[in-house]
Motif scaffolding. Structure first.
Motif, PDB file in Angstrom:
ATOM      1  N   THR A 153      13.438  63.676 -42.503  1.00 37.64           N
ATOM      2  CA  THR A 153      14.108  63.122 -43.883  1.00 37.64           C
ATOM      3  C   THR A 153      13.080  62.804 -44.839  1.00 37.64           C
ATOM      4  N   HIS A 154      13.472  62.955 -45.996  1.00 42.93           N
ATOM      5  CA  HIS A 154      12.355  63.058 -47.025  1.00 42.93           C
ATOM      6  C   HIS A 154      12.502  61.542 -47.716  1.00 42.93           C
ATOM      7  N   GLU A 155      12.138  60.383 -46.679  1.00 46.10           N
ATOM      8  CA  GLU A 155      12.315  59.160 -47.426  1.00 46.10           C
ATOM      9  C   GLU A 155      10.946  58.403 -46.644  1.00 46.10           C
ATOM     10  N   VAL A 156       9.732  58.991 -46.844  1.00 51.70           N
ATOM     11  CA  VAL A 156       8.648  58.607 -46.171  1.00 51.70           C
ATOM     12  C   VAL A 156       7.950  57.392 -47.168  1.00 51.70           C
ATOM     13  N   GLN A 157       7.999  57.606 -48.344  1.00 54.03           N
ATOM     14  CA  GLN A 157       7.005  56.806 -49.044  1.00 54.03           C
ATOM     15  C   GLN A 157       7.473  55.200 -49.246  1.00 54.03           C
ATOM     16  N   GLN A 158       8.410  55.019 -49.811  1.00 50.54           N
ATOM     17  CA  GLN A 158       8.881  53.640 -49.642  1.00 50.54           C
ATOM     18  C   GLN A 158      10.037  53.234 -48.683  1.00 50.54           C
ATOM     19  N   ALA A 159       9.889  54.041 -47.481  1.00 49.61           N
ATOM     20  CA  ALA A 159      10.927  53.814 -46.558  1.00 49.61           C
ATOM     21  C   ALA A 159      10.711  52.323 -45.836  1.00 49.61           C
ATOM     22  N   GLY A 160       9.377  51.750 -45.841  1.00 45.94           N
ATOM     23  CA  GLY A 160       9.318  50.585 -45.218  1.00 45.94           C
ATOM     24  C   GLY A 160       9.634  49.469 -45.921  1.00 45.94           C
ATOM     25  N   THR A 161      10.387  49.607 -47.093  1.00 38.87           N
ATOM     26  CA  THR A 161      10.863  48.326 -47.884  1.00 38.87           C
ATOM     27  C   THR A 161      11.966  47.550 -47.132  1.00 38.87           C
ATOM     28  N   PRO A 162      11.653  46.137 -47.136  1.00 36.91           N
ATOM     29  CA  PRO A 162      12.807  45.444 -46.569  1.00 36.91           C
ATOM     30  C   PRO A 162      13.936  45.426 -47.187  1.00 36.91           C
ATOM     31  N   ASN A 163      15.055  45.085 -46.434  1.00 37.87           N
ATOM     32  CA  ASN A 163      16.285  44.653 -47.336  1.00 37.87           C
ATOM     33  C   ASN A 163      16.406  43.395 -47.734  1.00 37.87           C
ATOM     34  N   ARG A 164      17.640  42.788 -48.090  1.00 38.36           N
ATOM     35  CA  ARG A 164      17.705  41.466 -48.625  1.00 38.36           C
ATOM     36  C   ARG A 164      17.707  40.436 -47.589  1.00 38.36           C
ATOM     37  N   PHE A 165      17.761  40.662 -46.424  1.00 39.25           N
ATOM     38  CA  PHE A 165      17.588  39.831 -45.123  1.00 39.25           C
ATOM     39  C   PHE A 165      16.313  39.566 -44.804  1.00 39.25           C
ATOM     40  N   ARG A 166      15.435  39.665 -45.451  1.00 39.23           N
ATOM     41  CA  ARG A 166      13.864  39.478 -45.096  1.00 39.23           C
ATOM     42  C   ARG A 166      13.649  38.269 -44.566  1.00 39.23           C
ATOM     43  N   VAL A 167      13.881  36.935 -45.470  1.00 36.28           N
ATOM     44  CA  VAL A 167      13.667  35.835 -45.218  1.00 36.28           C
ATOM     45  C   VAL A 167      14.423  35.178 -43.881  1.00 36.28           C
ATOM     46  N   PRO A 168      15.613  35.390 -43.926  1.00 33.40           N
ATOM     47  CA  PRO A 168      16.470  34.947 -42.509  1.00 33.40           C
ATOM     48  C   PRO A 168      15.724  35.685 -41.351  1.00 33.40           C
ATOM     49  N   ALA A 169      15.636  37.086 -41.554  1.00 32.21           N
ATOM     50  CA  ALA A 169      15.025  37.664 -40.565  1.00 32.21           C
ATOM     51  C   ALA A 169      13.990  36.982 -40.004  1.00 32.21           C
ATOM     52  N   PHE A 170      12.968  36.818 -40.946  1.00 27.39           N
ATOM     53  CA  PHE A 170      11.749  36.079 -40.530  1.00 27.39           C
ATOM     54  C   PHE A 170      11.878  34.745 -39.818  1.00 27.39           C
ATOM     55  N   LEU A 171      12.689  33.991 -40.318  1.00 24.87           N
ATOM     56  CA  LEU A 171      13.237  32.733 -39.827  1.00 24.87           C
ATOM     57  C   LEU A 171      13.437  32.874 -38.289  1.00 24.87           C
ATOM     58  N   VAL A 172      14.482  33.718 -38.230  1.00 24.65           N
ATOM     59  CA  VAL A 172      15.257  33.942 -36.923  1.00 24.65           C
ATOM     60  C   VAL A 172      14.146  34.509 -35.924  1.00 24.65           C
ATOM     61  N   SER A 173      13.124  35.425 -36.381  1.00 20.55           N
ATOM     62  CA  SER A 173      12.149  35.547 -35.241  1.00 20.55           C
ATOM     63  C   SER A 173      11.248  34.696 -35.156  1.00 20.55           C
ATOM     64  N   VAL A 174      10.719  33.685 -35.987  1.00 17.91           N
ATOM     65  CA  VAL A 174      10.021  32.782 -35.535  1.00 17.91           C
ATOM     66  C   VAL A 174      10.712  31.749 -34.683  1.00 17.91           C
ATOM     67  N   VAL A 175      11.877  31.336 -35.096  1.00 18.43           N
ATOM     68  CA  VAL A 175      12.461  30.427 -34.204  1.00 18.43           C
ATOM     69  C   VAL A 175      12.616  31.015 -32.587  1.00 18.43           C
ATOM     70  N   PHE A 176      13.036  32.290 -32.645  1.00 17.40           N
ATOM     71  CA  PHE A 176      13.189  33.004 -31.183  1.00 17.40           C
ATOM     72  C   PHE A 176      11.824  32.932 -30.517  1.00 17.40           C
ATOM     73  N   LEU A 177      10.601  33.245 -31.348  1.00 17.23           N
ATOM     74  CA  LEU A 177       9.384  33.194 -30.784  1.00 17.23           C
ATOM     75  C   LEU A 177       8.984  31.982 -30.372  1.00 17.23           C
ATOM     76  N   GLY A 178       9.275  30.872 -30.906  1.00 14.59           N
ATOM     77  CA  GLY A 178       8.925  29.515 -30.484  1.00 14.59           C
ATOM     78  C   GLY A 178       9.977  29.005 -29.483  1.00 14.59           C
ATOM     79  N   VAL A 179      10.941  29.422 -29.314  1.00 10.61           N
ATOM     80  CA  VAL A 179      11.865  29.134 -28.102  1.00 10.61           C
ATOM     81  C   VAL A 179      11.568  29.811 -26.909  1.00 10.61           C
ATOM     82  N   MET A 180      11.168  31.100 -26.965  1.00  9.59           N
ATOM     83  CA  MET A 180      10.790  31.984 -25.962  1.00  9.59           C
ATOM     84  C   MET A 180       9.435  31.475 -25.400  1.00  9.59           C
ATOM     85  N   ALA A 181       8.605  31.137 -26.151  1.00  5.53           N
ATOM     86  CA  ALA A 181       7.254  30.860 -25.925  1.00  5.53           C
ATOM     87  C   ALA A 181       7.313  29.513 -25.105  1.00  5.53           C
TER      88      ALA A 181
END
Lengths: 164, 102
Positions: A76-104
């Motif tokens: 699939t020829h989408e190598v160069q800018q393929a890693g760009t995040p979608n519009r859920f970047r900030v909520p996803a970050f918050l969810v991950s941090v909260v998950f990490l805190g709870v699990m730890a």
């Protein structure tokens, strides 16, 4: 002591590799970084005296799964800018941090029933794992089901990816 | 001295990194890379429990082996689906694959 140093080095490499996978714009570089991270995880299995698991990790994850994903990236020829995040970047970050805190918190606060500190682990594990998997009363049925699952997955993949 | 807690926190860190990537990436293959990171975090936790909880029973390692089997099946089917979508639509941007969204 050597085990502790090994753990910290391998854990640092694992987490750094995983962070590069998430942060990289170029998804191909992300895949190569994933290879590094997975090899470090194999090392972590060795510090847990799971030698057979470390071998399987290198064979299956590094040797098969990542190569499959890299082939997918190349087809699939989408190598160069393929890693760009979608519009859920900030909520996803918050969810991950909260998950990490709870699990730890849960992991560190739970009084786990561990074996006495000096208990030696089984090494090598290959023979004991084979007993566990194939002996009656072990996981024999699960092994059979896993084989059927792999067969179904391969046939399904062929049926999906084939040119109509 | 490294103990069970260190391995569990490492597995939680890996799972969270993968979770962020799986939620925030556009490219379908990048999402699959992040799912592999999450599965590896779970495998570390299982192996650590096996080592520190029941060092002679190996049950956690057996579970980790089966997770690897399922991960291999998932990767094969996932790549096939991504290839089919790419052939039909010319793009694997996961935010644009919305035929089945309400």
């Amino acid at each position: 002591m050597a085990l502790s140093v090994g753990f910290w080095v391998l854990a640092a490499v694992t987490v750094a590799g995983a962070l590069v996978v998430v942060a990289a714009r170029n998804v191909f570089r992300g895949a190569l970084s994933l290879v590094l991270s997975l090899v470090a995880v194999a090392g972590i299995y060795i510090t847990l005296s799971a030698d057979f698991l470390a071998g399987v990790q290198v064979l299956v994850y590094v040797g098969a799964i990542t190569i499959l994903l890299i082939i997918g990236i190349m087809l699939t020829h989408e190598v160069q800018q393929a890693g760009t995040p979608n519009r859920f970047r900030v909520p996803a970050f918050l969810v991950s941090v909260v998950f990490l805190g709870v699990m730890a918190f849960v992991f560190l606060q739970t009084p786990w029933h561990t074996a006495p500190a000096g208990t030696a682990a089984l090494t090598p594990t290959a023979g004991s794992l084979a007993d566990k998997l194939f002996e009656p009363g072990g996981f024999l049925l699960t092994v059979e089901v896993a084989g059927v699952l792999l067969l179904a997955a391969v046939i399904g993949a062929i049926a999906l990816a084939r040119d109509k | 001295m490294v103990g069970l807690g260190h391995y569990l926190v490492l597995s939680a860190v890996l799972f969270s990194i993968g979770l962020y990537g799986a939620l925030a990436k556009r490219n379908a293959i990048a999402i699959m890379l992040c799912i592999e990171i999450m599965l590896n975090g779970v495998n570390i936790a299982l192996t650590a429990f096996s080592r520190y909880g029941t060092p002679t029973a190996l049950t956690g390692q057996v579970f980790a082996l089966f997770i690897m089997v399922v991960a291999a099946a998932e990767a094969a089917v996932g790549i096939a689906i991504v290839m089919t979508i790419y052939r039909n639509r010319g793009s694997i941007d996961a935010t644009k694959i919305d035929l089945m969204k309400w």
